[in-house]
Design a protein around this motif. Structure first.
Motif, PDB file in Angstrom:
ATOM      1  N   LEU A 206       1.016  -1.163   0.011  1.00 19.54           N
ATOM      2  CA  LEU A 206      -0.537  -0.176   0.236  1.00 19.54           C
ATOM      3  C   LEU A 206       1.122   0.999   0.091  1.00 19.54           C
ATOM      4  O   LEU A 206       2.013   1.413   1.132  1.00 19.54           O
ATOM      5  N   ILE A 207       0.515   1.917  -1.400  1.00 18.33           N
ATOM      6  CA  ILE A 207       1.990   2.591  -1.099  1.00 18.33           C
ATOM      7  C   ILE A 207       0.454   4.347  -0.883  1.00 18.33           C
ATOM      8  O   ILE A 207      -0.360   4.727  -2.105  1.00 18.33           O
ATOM      9  N   GLN A 208       0.909   5.332  -0.193  1.00 16.83           N
ATOM     10  CA  GLN A 208       0.449   6.485  -0.585  1.00 16.83           C
ATOM     11  C   GLN A 208       0.765   7.812  -0.238  1.00 16.83           C
ATOM     12  O   GLN A 208       1.920   8.225  -0.300  1.00 16.83           O
ATOM     13  N   ARG A 209       0.350   9.270  -0.570  1.00 13.19           N
ATOM     14  CA  ARG A 209       0.457  10.131  -1.102  1.00 13.19           C
ATOM     15  C   ARG A 209      -0.137  11.149  -0.700  1.00 13.19           C
ATOM     16  O   ARG A 209      -1.469  11.181  -0.763  1.00 13.19           O
ATOM     17  N   GLU A 210       0.753  11.754   0.027  1.00 16.60           N
ATOM     18  CA  GLU A 210      -0.549  13.148   1.022  1.00 16.60           C
ATOM     19  C   GLU A 210       0.184  14.449   0.853  1.00 16.60           C
ATOM     20  O   GLU A 210       1.330  14.680   0.815  1.00 16.60           O
ATOM     21  N   SER A 211      -0.325  15.409   0.458  1.00 17.55           N
ATOM     22  CA  SER A 211       0.230  16.593  -0.014  1.00 17.55           C
ATOM     23  C   SER A 211      -0.239  17.557   1.005  1.00 17.55           C
ATOM     24  O   SER A 211      -2.035  17.651   1.475  1.00 17.55           O
ATOM     25  N   VAL A 212       0.768  17.877   1.771  1.00 19.50           N
ATOM     26  CA  VAL A 212       0.172  19.170   3.252  1.00 19.50           C
ATOM     27  C   VAL A 212      -0.027  20.243   2.408  1.00 19.50           C
ATOM     28  O   VAL A 212      -1.006  20.868   3.415  1.00 19.50           O
ATOM     29  N   ILE A 213       0.613  20.872   1.924  1.00 16.87           N
ATOM     30  CA  ILE A 213       0.022  21.720   1.290  1.00 16.87           C
ATOM     31  C   ILE A 213      -1.661  21.705   0.590  1.00 16.87           C
ATOM     32  O   ILE A 213      -2.503  22.666   1.618  1.00 16.87           O
ATOM     33  N   ASN A 214      -2.310  21.154   0.064  1.00 17.21           N
ATOM     34  CA  ASN A 214      -3.098  21.095  -0.713  1.00 17.21           C
ATOM     35  C   ASN A 214      -4.125  20.354   0.059  1.00 17.21           C
ATOM     36  O   ASN A 214      -5.406  19.594  -0.126  1.00 17.21           O
ATOM     37  N   GLN A 215      -4.180  19.650   1.478  1.00 18.23           N
ATOM     38  CA  GLN A 215      -4.562  18.245   1.678  1.00 18.23           C
ATOM     39  C   GLN A 215      -5.393  16.861   1.211  1.00 18.23           C
ATOM     40  O   GLN A 215      -6.531  17.271   0.846  1.00 18.23           O
ATOM     41  N   ILE A 216      -4.938  16.725   0.091  1.00 18.92           N
ATOM     42  CA  ILE A 216      -5.014  15.701  -0.575  1.00 18.92           C
ATOM     43  C   ILE A 216      -4.275  14.328  -0.563  1.00 18.92           C
ATOM     44  O   ILE A 216      -3.372  13.960  -0.351  1.00 18.92           O
ATOM     45  N   LYS A 217      -5.156  13.454  -0.249  1.00 18.56           N
ATOM     46  CA  LYS A 217      -4.539  11.911  -0.024  1.00 18.56           C
ATOM     47  C   LYS A 217      -5.304  10.833  -0.692  1.00 18.56           C
ATOM     48  O   LYS A 217      -6.365  10.738  -1.518  1.00 18.56           O
ATOM     49  N   ASN A 218      -3.717  10.144  -1.497  1.00 17.98           N
ATOM     50  CA  ASN A 218      -4.681   9.011  -2.164  1.00 17.98           C
ATOM     51  C   ASN A 218      -3.746   7.195  -1.541  1.00 17.98           C
ATOM     52  O   ASN A 218      -2.150   7.786  -1.083  1.00 17.98           O
ATOM     53  N   SER A 219      -4.386   6.710  -1.643  1.00 14.94           N
ATOM     54  CA  SER A 219      -3.561   5.701  -1.508  1.00 14.94           C
ATOM     55  C   SER A 219      -3.845   4.035  -2.772  1.00 14.94           C
ATOM     56  O   SER A 219      -5.405   4.476  -2.667  1.00 14.94           O
ATOM     57  N   ARG A 220      -2.952   3.171  -3.158  1.00 15.92           N
ATOM     58  CA  ARG A 220      -3.271   2.805  -4.472  1.00 15.92           C
ATOM     59  C   ARG A 220      -2.307   1.099  -3.316  1.00 15.92           C
ATOM     60  O   ARG A 220      -1.744   1.746  -2.645  1.00 15.92           O
ATOM     61  N   TYR A 221      -3.437   0.125  -3.791  1.00 15.57           N
ATOM     62  CA  TYR A 221      -2.210  -1.058  -3.255  1.00 15.57           C
ATOM     63  C   TYR A 221      -1.451  -1.570  -4.650  1.00 15.57           C
ATOM     64  O   TYR A 221      -2.432  -1.380  -5.706  1.00 15.57           O
ATOM     65  N   HIS A 222      -1.035  -1.837  -4.222  1.00 17.22           N
ATOM     66  CA  HIS A 222       0.383  -2.705  -5.656  1.00 17.22           C
ATOM     67  C   HIS A 222       0.192  -3.953  -5.276  1.00 17.22           C
ATOM     68  O   HIS A 222       1.042  -4.006  -4.658  1.00 17.22           O
ATOM     69  N   ILE A 223      -0.037  -4.884  -6.203  1.00 19.19           N
ATOM     70  CA  ILE A 223      -0.007  -6.299  -6.014  1.00 19.19           C
ATOM     71  C   ILE A 223       0.516  -6.899  -7.232  1.00 19.19           C
ATOM     72  O   ILE A 223       0.414  -7.097  -8.541  1.00 19.19           O
ATOM     73  N   ILE A 224       1.325  -7.920  -7.279  1.00 21.63           N
ATOM     74  CA  ILE A 224       1.944  -9.150  -7.663  1.00 21.63           C
ATOM     75  C   ILE A 224       1.453  -9.893  -7.470  1.00 21.63           C
ATOM     76  O   ILE A 224       1.591 -10.560  -6.345  1.00 21.63           O
ATOM     77  N   ALA A 225       0.987 -10.833  -8.199  1.00 24.11           N
ATOM     78  CA  ALA A 225      -0.085 -12.588  -7.917  1.00 24.11           C
ATOM     79  C   ALA A 225       0.994 -13.294  -9.602  1.00 24.11           C
ATOM     80  O   ALA A 225       1.204 -13.141 -10.485  1.00 24.11           O
ATOM     81  N   LYS A 226       1.130 -14.522  -8.483  1.00 21.62           N
ATOM     82  CA  LYS A 226       1.519 -15.923  -9.755  1.00 21.62           C
ATOM     83  C   LYS A 226       0.208 -16.225  -9.702  1.00 21.62           C
ATOM     84  O   LYS A 226      -0.205 -16.615  -9.066  1.00 21.62           O
ATOM     85  N   LYS A 227       0.274 -17.255 -11.220  1.00 21.59           N
ATOM     86  CA  LYS A 227      -0.660 -17.970 -11.509  1.00 21.59           C
ATOM     87  C   LYS A 227      -0.395 -19.149 -11.012  1.00 21.59           C
ATOM     88  O   LYS A 227       0.620 -19.598 -10.975  1.00 21.59           O
ATOM     89  N   ARG A 228      -1.529 -19.707  -9.979  1.00 21.05           N
ATOM     90  CA  ARG A 228      -1.204 -21.532  -9.466  1.00 21.05           C
ATOM     91  C   ARG A 228      -1.284 -22.083 -10.726  1.00 21.05           C
ATOM     92  O   ARG A 228      -1.794 -21.841 -11.770  1.00 21.05           O
ATOM     93  N   GLU A 229      -0.266 -23.021 -10.266  1.00 17.22           N
ATOM     94  CA  GLU A 229      -1.142 -24.372 -11.744  1.00 17.22           C
ATOM     95  C   GLU A 229      -1.485 -25.442 -10.876  1.00 17.22           C
ATOM     96  O   GLU A 229      -1.600 -26.132 -10.136  1.00 17.22           O
ATOM     97  N   LEU A 230      -3.021 -25.293 -11.373  1.00 20.32           N
ATOM     98  CA  LEU A 230      -4.201 -25.758 -10.880  1.00 20.32           C
ATOM     99  C   LEU A 230      -3.694 -27.225 -11.407  1.00 20.32           C
ATOM    100  O   LEU A 230      -3.645 -27.760 -12.554  1.00 20.32           O
TER     101      LEU A 230
END
Length: 230
Positions: A206-230
């Motif tokens: 989870l990576i967050q970015r927050e602007s102290v000046i403009n009081q804007i905050k956003n957060s994004r999940y960055h996911i790496i997944a591996k295909k299972r060998e079913l």
């Protein structure tokens, strides 16, 4: 699909999504799991094969980056306007070999054969649609990705000033940027539900970015997944 296409075409026509440089998390993913650049023209391959798909490629910034890494990228996007712009950009950059690798299409039905890609990336896409549609899109990723190979994607978190950390609802975008498109918020539980039993989560940051000046905050999940060998 036509209504969704119109909404995204309008976003590109208004130049809301004209981004020309690769996202740093995709660079990190490629360097760690696919291929690392170790010199001006020297590369260290991490996987043997190199065919990749950018799901929701937009105007093609990651296609160009992957090509510069001497990989074999393909791209699909719902916006025919974005795809046409990408073709013009590729032509301008003398990368005409990439033009035929672009496709206008939906995440719900890829025009590719089973097990045809060695990795898939998707930036800012799966959270810009209804969750049920995103689930179908991930099933398509599972179908076209080879066994044991990697899927990178990112989704927005509710951890901002207007929601809360575990918020996982859906909203219609009212701002001019991507107006009238769907914004689907995620928490870790919803991410696991999206992937189902077909993928193993290797990384979830989870990576967050927050602007102290403009009081804007956003957060994004960055996911790496591996295909299972079913």
């Amino acid at each position: 699909m036509d209504t969704k296409k119109n909404e995204w075409n309008n976003s590109y026509i208004n130049k809301d999504n004209y981004v020309f440089y690769p996202h740093e998390e995709i660079i990190r993913f490629v360097s760690k799991y696919i291929k690392k650049r170790v010199g001006i023209s020297d590369f260290k391959p991490i996987i043997e094969e190199k065919k990749g798909l950018d799901m929701g490629c937009g105007i093609g910034r990651h296609i160009i980056y992957l090509d510069e890494m001497e990989l074999e990228p393909y791209g699909i996007d719902i916006s025919d306007y974005a795809i046409e712009y990408a073709k013009k950009w590729f032509y301008h950059e003398n990368k005409t070999h990439l033009i035929d690798r672009l496709t206008v299409g939906s995440v719900e039905q890829f025009p590719y054969e089973d097990n045809s890609f060695d990795f898939v990336i998707s930036h800012g896409v799966l959270d810009s649609m209804e969750f049920n549609t995103a689930v179908i899109g991930v099933l398509e990723v599972f179908r076209v990705l080879k066994k044991g190979c990697y899927f990178y994607f990112d989704v927005v978190s509710g951890d901002d000033f207007n929601h809360y950390r575990e918020y996982a609802g859906e909203e219609l975008v009212k701002s001019e940027h991507e107006k009238n498109t769907i914004q689907s918020y995620f928490n870790y539980r919803k991410i696991k539900k999206l992937l189902g039993d077909n993928f193993e989560i290797i990384e979830c940051i989870l990576i967050q970015r927050e602007s102290v000046i403009n009081q804007i905050k956003n957060s994004r999940y960055h996911i790496i997944a591996k295909k299972r060998e079913l």
